[in-house]
Design a protein around this motif. Structure first.
Motif, PDB file in Angstrom:
ATOM      1  N   UNK A  18       1.036  -1.018   0.222  1.00 38.03           N
ATOM      2  CA  UNK A  18       0.094  -0.241   0.377  1.00 38.03           C
ATOM      3  C   UNK A  18       1.104   1.295   0.045  1.00 38.03           C
ATOM      4  N   UNK A  19       0.890   1.868  -1.324  1.00 38.61           N
ATOM      5  CA  UNK A  19       1.906   3.352  -1.493  1.00 38.61           C
ATOM      6  C   UNK A  19       0.604   4.436  -1.318  1.00 38.61           C
ATOM      7  N   UNK A  20       1.324   5.416  -1.379  1.00 38.34           N
ATOM      8  CA  UNK A  20       1.421   7.175  -2.012  1.00 38.34           C
ATOM      9  C   UNK A  20      -0.039   7.406  -0.562  1.00 38.34           C
ATOM     10  N   UNK A  21       0.162   6.795   0.074  1.00 38.09           N
ATOM     11  CA  UNK A  21      -0.940   7.599   0.993  1.00 38.09           C
ATOM     12  C   UNK A  21       0.084   9.130   1.624  1.00 38.09           C
ATOM     13  N   UNK A  22      -0.882  10.109   1.804  1.00 39.13           N
ATOM     14  CA  UNK A  22       0.146  10.930   1.991  1.00 39.13           C
ATOM     15  C   UNK A  22      -0.833  12.048   3.196  1.00 39.13           C
ATOM     16  N   UNK A  79      -4.128  13.579   2.297  1.00 44.53           N
ATOM     17  CA  UNK A  79      -5.497  12.852   3.323  1.00 44.53           C
ATOM     18  C   UNK A  79      -6.855  13.293   3.956  1.00 44.53           C
ATOM     19  N   UNK A  80      -7.626  14.283   3.212  1.00 44.21           N
ATOM     20  CA  UNK A  80      -9.040  14.383   3.969  1.00 44.21           C
ATOM     21  C   UNK A  80      -9.752  13.495   4.319  1.00 44.21           C
ATOM     22  N   UNK A  81     -10.010  13.764   5.883  1.00 39.95           N
ATOM     23  CA  UNK A  81     -10.320  13.184   7.262  1.00 39.95           C
ATOM     24  C   UNK A  81      -9.925  11.367   7.402  1.00 39.95           C
ATOM     25  N   UNK A  82      -8.765  11.440   6.500  1.00 44.74           N
ATOM     26  CA  UNK A  82      -8.196  10.210   6.642  1.00 44.74           C
ATOM     27  C   UNK A  82      -8.968   8.758   6.232  1.00 44.74           C
ATOM     28  N   UNK A  83      -9.705   9.388   5.134  1.00 44.25           N
ATOM     29  CA  UNK A  83     -10.184   8.426   4.478  1.00 44.25           C
ATOM     30  C   UNK A  83      -8.986   7.045   4.258  1.00 44.25           C
ATOM     31  N   UNK A  84      -8.221   8.573   3.399  1.00 38.99           N
ATOM     32  CA  UNK A  84      -7.422   6.840   2.780  1.00 38.99           C
ATOM     33  C   UNK A  84      -7.003   5.757   3.761  1.00 38.99           C
ATOM     34  N   UNK A  85      -6.352   6.342   4.544  1.00 42.23           N
ATOM     35  CA  UNK A  85      -5.718   5.689   5.847  1.00 42.23           C
ATOM     36  C   UNK A  85      -6.521   4.529   6.656  1.00 42.23           C
ATOM     37  N   UNK A  86      -7.651   5.127   6.937  1.00 45.06           N
ATOM     38  CA  UNK A  86      -9.490   4.422   6.797  1.00 45.06           C
ATOM     39  C   UNK A  86      -9.396   3.035   6.009  1.00 45.06           C
ATOM     40  N   UNK A  98      -7.260   2.086   3.977  1.00 45.23           N
ATOM     41  CA  UNK A  98      -5.997   1.083   3.741  1.00 45.23           C
ATOM     42  C   UNK A  98      -5.993   0.062   4.862  1.00 45.23           C
ATOM     43  N   UNK A  99      -6.092   0.716   6.085  1.00 46.58           N
ATOM     44  CA  UNK A  99      -5.937  -0.260   7.372  1.00 46.58           C
ATOM     45  C   UNK A  99      -7.060  -1.442   7.152  1.00 46.58           C
ATOM     46  N   UNK A 100      -8.353  -0.838   6.802  1.00 43.74           N
ATOM     47  CA  UNK A 100      -9.500  -2.046   6.202  1.00 43.74           C
ATOM     48  C   UNK A 100      -8.933  -3.293   5.504  1.00 43.74           C
ATOM     49  N   UNK A 101      -8.537  -2.620   4.480  1.00 44.73           N
ATOM     50  CA  UNK A 101      -8.314  -3.783   3.117  1.00 44.73           C
ATOM     51  C   UNK A 101      -7.008  -4.860   3.901  1.00 44.73           C
ATOM     52  N   UNK A 102      -6.393  -4.388   4.471  1.00 42.91           N
ATOM     53  CA  UNK A 102      -4.927  -4.493   5.478  1.00 42.91           C
ATOM     54  C   UNK A 102      -5.636  -5.978   6.666  1.00 42.91           C
ATOM     55  N   UNK A 103      -6.385  -5.279   7.057  1.00 41.60           N
ATOM     56  CA  UNK A 103      -7.612  -6.134   8.042  1.00 41.60           C
ATOM     57  C   UNK A 103      -7.939  -7.282   7.601  1.00 41.60           C
TER      58      UNK A 103
END
Length: 57
Positions: A6-10, A14-21, A23-28
């Motif tokens: 999972x790359x390119x998370x800036x 990242x508005x409201x951490x949507x991309x981070x959330x 990516x985390x859900x995808x990993x889980x």
């Protein structure tokens, strides 16, 4: 199973951490799918389980 990156998370973009959330859900979800498919408990072909010793007493 193939490795996943999972790359390119800036964080600054990242508005409201949507991309981070996401990516985390995808990993889980990927880990959960591997557990449900019994990927981690399956014996590896060509390798003795626990050094060749049996757990059967």
């Amino acid at each position: 199973m193939h490795p996943i990156s999972i790359v390119e998370i800036t964080p600054s973009a990242d508005v409201n951490n949507i991309t981070s959330i996401t990516a985390g859900r995808l990993t889980v979800n990927m880990i959960g799918a591997a557990v449900r498919a019994d990927y981690f408990d399956a014996p590896r072909v060509g390798y003795p389980c626990w050094g060749g010793r049996s757990n059967r007493g």
